[in-house]
Design a protein around this motif. Sequence first.
Motif, PDB file in Angstrom:
ATOM      1  N   LEU A   1       0.828  -1.210   0.000  1.00 11.39           N
ATOM      2  CA  LEU A   1       0.000   0.000   0.000  1.00 11.39           C
ATOM      3  C   LEU A   1       0.862   1.259   0.000  1.00 11.39           C
ATOM      4  O   LEU A   1       0.626   2.192  -0.779  1.00 11.39           O
ATOM      5  CB  LEU A   1      -0.916   0.001   1.226  1.00 11.39           C
ATOM      6  N   LEU A   2       1.869   1.282   0.847  1.00 12.90           N
ATOM      7  CA  LEU A   2       2.685   2.480   1.002  1.00 12.90           C
ATOM      8  C   LEU A   2       3.589   2.753  -0.196  1.00 12.90           C
ATOM      9  O   LEU A   2       4.058   3.882  -0.380  1.00 12.90           O
ATOM     10  CB  LEU A   2       3.543   2.358   2.272  1.00 12.90           C
ATOM     11  N   THR A   3       3.826   1.717  -1.006  1.00 19.94           N
ATOM     12  CA  THR A   3       4.727   1.893  -2.153  1.00 19.94           C
ATOM     13  C   THR A   3       4.017   1.835  -3.501  1.00 19.94           C
ATOM     14  O   THR A   3       4.663   1.927  -4.539  1.00 19.94           O
ATOM     15  CB  THR A   3       5.852   0.839  -2.118  1.00 19.94           C
ATOM     16  N   THR A   4       2.706   1.691  -3.482  1.00 22.83           N
ATOM     17  CA  THR A   4       1.946   1.730  -4.736  1.00 22.83           C
ATOM     18  C   THR A   4       0.983   2.911  -4.798  1.00 22.83           C
ATOM     19  O   THR A   4       0.392   3.163  -5.853  1.00 22.83           O
ATOM     20  CB  THR A   4       1.141   0.432  -4.951  1.00 22.83           C
ATOM     21  N   CYS A   5       0.829   3.641  -3.720  1.00 24.29           N
ATOM     22  CA  CYS A   5      -0.106   4.768  -3.706  1.00 24.29           C
ATOM     23  C   CYS A   5       0.511   6.033  -4.306  1.00 24.29           C
ATOM     24  O   CYS A   5      -0.166   7.057  -4.429  1.00 24.29           O
ATOM     25  CB  CYS A   5      -0.607   5.037  -2.290  1.00 24.29           C
ATOM     26  N   VAL A   6       1.806   5.971  -4.634  1.00 24.26           N
ATOM     27  CA  VAL A   6       2.474   7.069  -5.330  1.00 24.26           C
ATOM     28  C   VAL A   6       3.202   6.491  -6.544  1.00 24.26           C
ATOM     29  O   VAL A   6       3.432   5.286  -6.626  1.00 24.26           O
ATOM     30  CB  VAL A   6       3.476   7.799  -4.408  1.00 24.26           C
ATOM     31  N   ASP A   7       3.579   7.362  -7.487  1.00 21.25           N
ATOM     32  CA  ASP A   7       4.234   6.855  -8.687  1.00 21.25           C
ATOM     33  C   ASP A   7       5.719   6.584  -8.438  1.00 21.25           C
ATOM     34  O   ASP A   7       6.262   6.911  -7.367  1.00 21.25           O
ATOM     35  CB  ASP A   7       4.018   7.800  -9.868  1.00 21.25           C
TER      36      ASP A   7
ATOM     37  N   ARG B   1       5.571  16.453   0.000  1.00 20.82           N
ATOM     38  CA  ARG B   1       4.672  17.512  -0.430  1.00 20.82           C
ATOM     39  C   ARG B   1       3.782  16.986  -1.551  1.00 20.82           C
ATOM     40  O   ARG B   1       4.127  16.031  -2.244  1.00 20.82           O
ATOM     41  CB  ARG B   1       5.466  18.716  -0.924  1.00 20.82           C
ATOM     42  N   GLY B   2       2.655  17.621  -1.736  1.00 27.31           N
ATOM     43  CA  GLY B   2       1.766  17.186  -2.797  1.00 27.31           C
ATOM     44  C   GLY B   2       0.435  16.730  -2.242  1.00 27.31           C
ATOM     45  O   GLY B   2       0.201  16.713  -1.031  1.00 27.31           O
ATOM     46  N   PRO B   3      -0.477  16.336  -3.123  1.00 28.17           N
ATOM     47  CA  PRO B   3      -1.822  15.932  -2.684  1.00 28.17           C
ATOM     48  C   PRO B   3      -1.786  14.646  -1.873  1.00 28.17           C
ATOM     49  O   PRO B   3      -0.826  13.874  -1.924  1.00 28.17           O
ATOM     50  CB  PRO B   3      -2.571  15.733  -4.012  1.00 28.17           C
ATOM     51  N   ALA B   4      -2.851  14.431  -1.142  1.00 27.85           N
ATOM     52  CA  ALA B   4      -2.951  13.241  -0.299  1.00 27.85           C
ATOM     53  C   ALA B   4      -2.883  11.977  -1.147  1.00 27.85           C
ATOM     54  O   ALA B   4      -3.508  11.891  -2.210  1.00 27.85           O
ATOM     55  CB  ALA B   4      -4.256  13.272   0.492  1.00 27.85           C
TER      56      ALA B   4
ATOM     57  N   ARG C   1      -2.711  22.597  10.682  1.00 26.94           N
ATOM     58  CA  ARG C   1      -1.640  21.619  10.541  1.00 26.94           C
ATOM     59  C   ARG C   1      -1.763  20.936   9.182  1.00 26.94           C
ATOM     60  O   ARG C   1      -2.850  20.888   8.600  1.00 26.94           O
ATOM     61  CB  ARG C   1      -1.690  20.560  11.648  1.00 26.94           C
ATOM     62  N   ARG C   2      -0.641  20.432   8.707  1.00 25.70           N
ATOM     63  CA  ARG C   2      -0.628  19.614   7.493  1.00 25.70           C
ATOM     64  C   ARG C   2      -0.521  18.159   7.902  1.00 25.70           C
ATOM     65  O   ARG C   2       0.370  17.787   8.661  1.00 25.70           O
ATOM     66  CB  ARG C   2       0.542  20.021   6.588  1.00 25.70           C
ATOM     67  N   ARG C   3      -1.450  17.349   7.416  1.00 26.36           N
ATOM     68  CA  ARG C   3      -1.495  15.929   7.793  1.00 26.36           C
ATOM     69  C   ARG C   3      -1.708  15.099   6.534  1.00 26.36           C
ATOM     70  O   ARG C   3      -2.776  15.090   5.954  1.00 26.36           O
ATOM     71  CB  ARG C   3      -2.614  15.676   8.803  1.00 26.36           C
ATOM     72  N   PHE C   4      -0.649  14.413   6.095  1.00 33.28           N
ATOM     73  CA  PHE C   4      -0.712  13.538   4.927  1.00 33.28           C
ATOM     74  C   PHE C   4      -1.341  14.237   3.711  1.00 33.28           C
ATOM     75  O   PHE C   4      -2.241  13.725   3.074  1.00 33.28           O
ATOM     76  CB  PHE C   4      -1.453  12.246   5.257  1.00 33.28           C
ATOM     77  N   GLY C   5      -0.868  15.445   3.449  1.00 28.65           N
ATOM     78  CA  GLY C   5      -1.291  16.167   2.252  1.00 28.65           C
ATOM     79  C   GLY C   5      -2.532  17.007   2.413  1.00 28.65           C
ATOM     80  O   GLY C   5      -2.960  17.666   1.462  1.00 28.65           O
ATOM     81  N   VAL C   6      -3.120  17.020   3.600  1.00 28.56           N
ATOM     82  CA  VAL C   6      -4.334  17.799   3.851  1.00 28.56           C
ATOM     83  C   VAL C   6      -4.028  18.847   4.912  1.00 28.56           C
ATOM     84  O   VAL C   6      -3.410  18.549   5.936  1.00 28.56           O
ATOM     85  CB  VAL C   6      -5.483  16.890   4.334  1.00 28.56           C
ATOM     86  N   THR C   7      -4.451  20.092   4.663  1.00 33.24           N
ATOM     87  CA  THR C   7      -4.326  21.146   5.669  1.00 33.24           C
ATOM     88  C   THR C   7      -5.655  21.286   6.392  1.00 33.24           C
ATOM     89  O   THR C   7      -6.717  21.386   5.759  1.00 33.24           O
ATOM     90  CB  THR C   7      -3.934  22.478   5.019  1.00 33.24           C
ATOM     91  N   GLU C   8      -5.620  21.290   7.713  1.00 31.69           N
ATOM     92  CA  GLU C   8      -6.843  21.276   8.514  1.00 31.69           C
ATOM     93  C   GLU C   8      -6.608  22.004   9.832  1.00 31.69           C
ATOM     94  O   GLU C   8      -5.460  22.146  10.277  1.00 31.69           O
ATOM     95  CB  GLU C   8      -7.265  19.825   8.796  1.00 31.69           C
ATOM     96  N   PRO C   9      -7.683  22.485  10.479  1.00 34.00           N
ATOM     97  CA  PRO C   9      -7.523  23.055  11.813  1.00 34.00           C
ATOM     98  C   PRO C   9      -6.993  22.010  12.793  1.00 34.00           C
ATOM     99  O   PRO C   9      -7.323  20.826  12.688  1.00 34.00           O
ATOM    100  CB  PRO C   9      -8.955  23.478  12.184  1.00 34.00           C
ATOM    101  N   VAL C  10      -6.149  22.442  13.692  1.00 35.67           N
ATOM    102  CA  VAL C  10      -5.626  21.529  14.710  1.00 35.67           C
ATOM    103  C   VAL C  10      -6.764  21.138  15.649  1.00 35.67           C
ATOM    104  O   VAL C  10      -7.371  22.013  16.276  1.00 35.67           O
ATOM    105  CB  VAL C  10      -4.483  22.188  15.498  1.00 35.67           C
ATOM    106  N   PRO C  11      -7.102  19.853  15.738  1.00 36.01           N
ATOM    107  CA  PRO C  11      -8.193  19.439  16.629  1.00 36.01           C
ATOM    108  C   PRO C  11      -7.758  19.510  18.093  1.00 36.01           C
ATOM    109  O   PRO C  11      -6.776  18.886  18.485  1.00 36.01           O
ATOM    110  CB  PRO C  11      -8.480  17.992  16.204  1.00 36.01           C
ATOM    111  N   GLU C  12      -8.486  20.275  18.876  1.00 38.47           N
ATOM    112  CA  GLU C  12      -8.048  20.552  20.238  1.00 38.47           C
ATOM    113  C   GLU C  12      -8.056  19.328  21.143  1.00 38.47           C
ATOM    114  O   GLU C  12      -7.286  19.251  22.099  1.00 38.47           O
ATOM    115  CB  GLU C  12      -8.901  21.661  20.845  1.00 38.47           C
TER     116      GLU C  12
END
Length: 431
Positions: free
Chosen positions: A23-29, A152-155, A261-272
Amino acid sequence: MSDAVLRHRALEALTTARARTVLLTTCVDDDELTTQHSPLMSPLVWDLAHIGNQEEQWLLRAVAGREAIRPEIDSVYDAFEHPRAERPSLPLLSPAESRTYASDVRGRVLDVLDRHPLHGGPLVDAGFAFGMIAQHEQQHDETMLITHQLRRGPAALDAPEPPRGSTVGLPAEVLVPEGPFTMGTSTEPWALDNERPAHHRHLPAYFIDATPVTNAAYQAFIADGGYTDERWWAPDGWDQIRRHGIGAPLFWRREGGQWLRRRFGVTEPVPEDEPVLHVSWYEADAYARWAGRRLPTEAEWEKAARHDPVSGRSRRYPWGDEDPAPDRANLGQRHLRPAPAGAYPQGASPLGVRQLIGDVWEWTSSDFLPYPGFAAFPYREYSEVFFGPEHKVLRGGSFAVDPVACRGTFRNWDLPVRRQIFSGFRTARDV
């Protein structure tokens, strides 16, 4: 445990690890596989072939006595010979060659597993070597997941949300009474050398947080000038944050009056309500000092996680001796984030401490040192060469850790400056 049961357990562990590696080595080119996304990490393609090479060396050569498939690549994939920053310049196998090599090795390993006796020496007793290699692959899977977080880049990865948590009705801290307990193990069949042997410890009473420190609590430290007040920092930590301009956990930024925060290609509010993540030992230590507390010692952490005050024995896990299950701990990359504080009530320790296994690796105050009676096995480079004050101990695993590589006795270690790892903490205080 019968050989048939051991073989099934080993097969399951190896298969689970390989599915995650794929999974970890086929989800990117392939270009992403060969790119070094950070000098702190290897290119993903190095990890892939290294996994196959270690499996070949230990299970085909050491256990089965077979001739080497590709002896010429041993030095290329020797983690001690080449620092991570240098690995892109090595003559690495291509992604296609790496996949073929790892698959070829695995096919032969399954034949060995089917035929080789699981007794007759410490390397094979109870299937130890197979368990060691499954743990090794899962540890590299966690490393590759860290690389995915740094890229860097999309999720490229996705996972469902973890279960909700609540601290309503939970005490802020739990008293661990004075007394002895058994630390480490001499009976866990796949435990690694630094977890051994079991030995008795006697600790004074102490308080420990019922849950890991949350993002909201850590934001209060930041808001109170925690990163600008030298009083809270170890000298090396103060130098580190000054030199690098650090003012928040890694991957955080302040924008529009809120923390993102940036988490695996997604920027989101830090969940408190989530445990704080991607903090160094220095940051954890500074927060604890600011809060008028301290980091727990490694022994304090393990007693809180394993000791049953009723029976006096040490459990394999906080909840008992049963293997981890989805209702007890956030493990195995099932979710791509920690669960909120207070989650997994079924995983609580006898004293009511939550989330000791999974979610975030927890920094302790302890240096990584051998236990009394330690013996390196099966090679010095797994643990012994890292012993000393340079490395601090982390405990408990994270959402990125597979259950096969996470136990109440499992010890992780890293340099106190490390922030890219999935690390958080909880605090303690004397009575």
